[in-house]
Design an enzyme around this catalytic site. Structure first.
Site, PDB file in Angstrom:
ATOM      1  N   HIS A 250       0.867  -1.176   0.000  1.00 19.89           N
ATOM      2  CA  HIS A 250       0.000   0.000   0.000  1.00 19.89           C
ATOM      3  C   HIS A 250       0.904   1.226   0.000  1.00 19.89           C
ATOM      4  O   HIS A 250       1.854   1.278   0.765  1.00 19.89           O
ATOM      5  CB  HIS A 250      -0.883  -0.032   1.257  1.00 19.89           C
ATOM      6  CG  HIS A 250      -2.019   0.938   1.229  1.00 19.89           C
ATOM      7  ND1 HIS A 250      -1.819   2.298   1.282  1.00 19.89           N
ATOM      8  CD2 HIS A 250      -3.357   0.755   1.141  1.00 19.89           C
ATOM      9  CE1 HIS A 250      -3.008   2.897   1.242  1.00 19.89           C
ATOM     10  NE2 HIS A 250      -3.944   1.981   1.148  1.00 19.89           N
ATOM     11  N   ARG A 270      -6.504  10.349  -0.168  1.00 17.23           N
ATOM     12  CA  ARG A 270      -6.366  10.793  -1.560  1.00 17.23           C
ATOM     13  C   ARG A 270      -7.734  10.869  -2.230  1.00 17.23           C
ATOM     14  O   ARG A 270      -7.983  11.757  -3.044  1.00 17.23           O
ATOM     15  CB  ARG A 270      -5.417   9.860  -2.307  1.00 17.23           C
ATOM     16  CG  ARG A 270      -3.948  10.137  -1.956  1.00 17.23           C
ATOM     17  CD  ARG A 270      -3.016   9.072  -2.508  1.00 17.23           C
ATOM     18  NE  ARG A 270      -3.116   7.832  -1.752  1.00 17.23           N
ATOM     19  CZ  ARG A 270      -3.136   6.619  -2.288  1.00 17.23           C
ATOM     20  NH1 ARG A 270      -3.074   6.470  -3.596  1.00 17.23           N
ATOM     21  NH2 ARG A 270      -3.222   5.561  -1.516  1.00 17.23           N
TER      22      ARG A 270
END
Lengths: 626, 252
Positions: A250, A270
């Protein structure tokens, strides 16, 4: 039955506790609970569920961003076909086509079902389940609850599941599978962590919902439970492991302070508009847009900003490219000397959203940084770097039944491989848990119903499994299990990490061999009661099998695809798209790693996945009119 | 890196003692890191529960210098530097081993709660519920079941109270069900008789220790007590219900 020193040499198992089931689920995260619940709805099926931790504590609790389902609540252009296309492209077309189809088609139904069991998702203005943007998903698709979607999911399944007549055994560790003479699953030997007492579950079917093996790496978002127990036990029982070279790093784990290194920072940051910057203040993701995604990604900050404002004609910001791309970009920036103070990248939401929005949409991120890093994310950027997060690979299963090549053994969730191909999209895991948890529960019940009685286990197998567990306690002296584990994690981090080369992987494999021989003399001090040292030692076998499968597959796949990056073979190679890599236990007891030709996909699915987004958007519009 | 002194409870419910350990502590370490370090290098069999290490699963609840805390969210630099750090198990539950307690009583309380019962007011797109109508329910559902509130509740600490009161955690869960816009079950009688809402005398100890900062007392327990009062002790409301029925589905 608690065993002490000396007793094991003449092991008598006549007094051992035995329980009988039709369907026994191992693991009580999202997949295991879903599987147990769906099996419990079948008539006359006795269902058991065992978990290593307390109920409700499995790693699903850590999932933050949401579950992907083409509900179309926020953008009605969405459809299962587009979700399917996104999933295949994210997985670099290596996904099991059928699984990706079943997933995209069934996710909406399963999310609504969860709402009916009591989950309270964030709402749209019209009062429907709200959906957020996420990497690789064309439209806002993730049903979510702030940034604690996994907690909502596991609590909902738990509170619903406890009223379905499922026999739940907590803090119980599975040791190995039992089979009858014909090779059918007949049971599993387990151990209660609290007392060290052994128990035999006699069962017609086993569903492995045991998660991945993220604890093989040093920097990981995974908890202690993620030791590849399912991979290890299934492998020992003759099941095949597929795609083990695809390990998702990740892009955004915490990097500072050292004690929290690896803890997940949700992609939701994000999704809500967070941007990535290097030490020079440059928003570097614009430099890393792969050709394949160039048409669908904004190429200026201005366009990205318009997208965040909700302009439907603007393309998505490059921070929302797939995880493999973002993780490699951060890695490259750091290697080039443009990393943050503590060797990561800066993730900035403070300049993109109001403090109030941040606290409302990302409350646990706010809390996590405030407490663990003494940093206020509404004012300052976070420092983030790649952390081992997820196994795309796993136990090979049939797409429509979730059954493995061992009769009566099923697998779902992260434990199963194939659905996500070379790279998983964020949000596709929670929906995978629901969809295939459900499939495996239904299919295992069907299989169980066909058997008149539980296949017969061999007592000698039970004795062998128990002896192998107790010998760790009973030997006079030996190697410290914690230190073997630490060495394994270092080895995987440096030799089989995010960027791989042949020489390093070869070194990695020889180190794993070395650790395997150290493991033969592993010693846990103390008694069998709640003894973490013993538990750690028992998990080591499975960690070592998982790591070996990862390393050997990574060596064989001479290309870079999705999450598997070979510095010595830097791009995708067409011929490799035709193969999966399989690991299985060979005749001599050694691991065999082989290329297996993939079967041809359904032409219709192939057409959808390869359509241009413009064409598919048009097609979906027509479908929706009908 | 600085060497610090620790005392950790070792033993079971009947016998045990505080054992001294020394451990080097570096920047950013939390109490759970110290426990892991001691476990790996000095006491392999030291029992402790943990999972997420980020304050999301509620497994590592212990008492640190007598205060109920999550070990993973307690930073070493917030504890006085020259004082020995004392780590002991939760006081309200029987010790299984070392700092691990038997919390099964809590699971029994949960089992007694009438589960979510969905209303039929459903649409093709699922339930229609406005955000403002679910805000409070979501606030309750932040609970990570760490049981620190249960541990702190003086009714539960006093062992006999365990037969009479489900505790703040389950008052919160009951409130989240009762306030769910699409739930049609009625739990008010149970709140009083089965779960023992009357036992709470609003000392707010539970709210103070909640790591999720849920307003347990003000937002969950008091409103539930009020509903009990309305139902069972308010003559006008009782008459109203006799005339118009009491199910949420019909009154709302």
């Amino acid at each position: 039955m608690t065993l002490t020193l000396g007793e094991f040499s003449m092991l008598d198992i006549s007094g051992i506790k035995r329980l009988q089931f039709d369907v026994l689920v191992i693991g009580a995260g999202g997949a295991g609970l879903s599987a147990a619940i769906s099996a419990s709805q079948e008539k006359d099926i006795r269902v058991g569920l065992i978990c290593k931790s307390l109920l409700g504590k499995a790693h699903t609790v850590m999932a933050e961003g949401g579950m992907a389902a083409a509900l179309g609540n926020v953008d009605n252009r969405d459809d299962w076909k587009i979700h399917f296309r996104d999933t295949m492209r994210g997985g670099k077309m290596l996904n099991n086509w059928k699984m990706a189809e079943i997933h995209a088609k069934n996710a909406p139904k399963r999310v609504r079902e969860l709402e009916h069991w009591g989950a309270v998702f964030d709402r749209t203005k019209d009062g429907l389940i709200n959906q957020r943007n996420f990497g690789g998903h064309r439209y806002p698709r993730l049903a979510h609850v702030g940034d604690r979607t996994g907690l909502e999911m596991i609590r909902t399944l738990q509170d619903h599941g406890i009223h379905q007549g499922i026999d739940i055994q907590m803090e119980c560790t599975a040791l190995d599978i039992l089979k009858d003479k014909s090779g059918k699953v007949s049971g599993i030997v387990c151990m209660y962590r609290e007392t060290g007492e052994f128990i035999v579950f006699e069962t017609k079917t086993l569903i492995f919902a045991t998660g991945g093996a993220g604890k093989s790496w040093e920097v990981t978002s995974n908890s202690w439970e993620y030791t590849g127990d399912g991979y290890g036990m299934a492998y020992e029982a003759g099941a095949e492991l597929i795609d083990m070279e695809f390990n998702q790093f990740h892009p955004t784990g915490m990097v500072w302070p050292p004690s929290v290194k690896g803890i997940l920072v949700t992609e939701g940051v994000r999704g809500e508009g967070g941007i990535l910057k290097n030490s020079e203040g440059k928003r570097f993701m614009f430099d890393y847009i792969p050709e394949k995604f160039a048409n669908e990604t904004a190429d200026t900050e201005e366009e990205a900003a318009r997208w965040l404002q909700g302009d439907k004609d603007a393309r998505r910001p490059p921070e929302l490219l797939t995880r493999d791309v973002v993780a490699r970009a951060i890695n490259t920036e750091v290697k080039a000397g443009r990393g943050s103070v503590h060797g990561g990248a800066y993730l900035d939401i403070a300049t993109q959203r109001s403090a109030e929005d941040i606290k409302r949409k990302l409350p646990s991120m706010y809390h996590q940084f405030k407490v663990l890093a003494e940093l206020d994310i509404t004012k300052e950027p976070m420092e983030v770097g790649p952390t081992c997060h997820y196994f795309m690979g796993g136990i090979k299963v049939d797409a429509e039944t979730s059954m493995t090549n061992v009769d009566g053994l099923f697998a779902c969730g992260e434990a199963a491989g194939g659905m996500h191909g070379a790279n998983r999209l964020g949000g596709n895991s929670l929906s995978d848990l629901l969809v295939f948890g459900n499939v495996s529960g239904v299919e295992a019940s069907k299989y169980a119903r066909k058997l008149k009685s539980i296949p017969k286990s061999d007592d000698e197998d039970i004795k062998r499994i128990i002896k192998s567990a107790t010998s760790i306690l009973n030997r006079e002296k030996g190697n410290n299990p914690y230190l073997i584990h630490e060495d394994l994690q270092k080895n995987m981090q440096y030799n089989v990490g995010i960027i791989r080369t042949k020489d390093e992987i070869v070194d990695g494999i020889s180190k794993i061999d070395d650790l395997k021989s150290q493991f033969k003399d592993v010693k846990a001090a103390g008694t069998s009661q709640f003894n973490p040292g013993w538990h750690e030692a028992l998990a080591l076998r499975n960690l070592l099998i998982s790591s070996e499968a990862v390393a050997k597959s990574a060596l064989l796949r001479e290309e870079s695809r999705g999450a598997h990056t070979r510095e010595d073979f830097p791009s995708e190679r067409k011929e490799w798209l035709e193969y999966n890599i399989i690991n299985k236990k060979g005749k001599g007891g050694k691991m065999e790693t082989i290329k297996e030709k993939r079967s041809n996909p359904d032409p219709e699915l192939q057409r959808i996945a390869n359509s241009s987004i413009e064409d598919l958007d048009k097609e979906v519009k027509l479908d929706h009119k009908k | 890196m600085k060497e610090r002194d620790f005392k950790i409870y070792r033993g079971d419910d009947e016998r045990g003692e505080l054992v001294s350990y020394k451990c080097n502590v570096s920047e950013g370490m939390v109490v759970l890191d110290v426990i892991h370090k001691i476990q790996a290098h000095q006491a392999n069999d030291l029992a402790c529960r943990w999972n997420c290490k980020a304050g999301k699963c509620g497994s590592c609840s212990v008492e640190i210098n007598g205060k109920p805390r999550l070990a993973c969210m307690t930073r070493m630099n917030e504890l006085e530097e020259d004082k020995t750090v004392v780590i002991t198990p939760l006081k309200s539950f029987p010790v299984l081993k070392d700092i691990v307690t038997d919390v099964s009583w809590n699971y029994e309380q949960n089992q007694k709660i009438k589960p979510f019962t969905p209303s039929k007011k459903d649409t093709e797109k699922g339930f229609v519920m406005m955000q403002k109508d679910v805000d409070r329910v979501q606030h309750f559902r932040k609970c990570i079941e760490c049981y620190l509130c249960q541990n702190m509740c003086h009714v539960i600490r006093d062992n006999e109270g365990k037969d009479k009161f489900a505790g703040p955690r389950y008052m919160t869960r009951l409130a989240s069900l009762e306030m769910h816009p699409m739930d049609k079950a009625d739990r008010i009688e149970d709140v009083k008789d089965v779960h023992g809402s009357g036992m709470c005398n609003i000392t707010r100890c539970c709210t103070e220790v909640c790591p999720e900062e849920i307003q347990i007392t003000d937002d969950a327990i008091i409103p539930l007590k009020e509903r009990v009062v309305d139902r069972f002790y308010d003559p006008i409301m009782m008459l109203f219900r006799k005339l118009f029925g009491k199910k949420k589905e019909t009154t709302s």
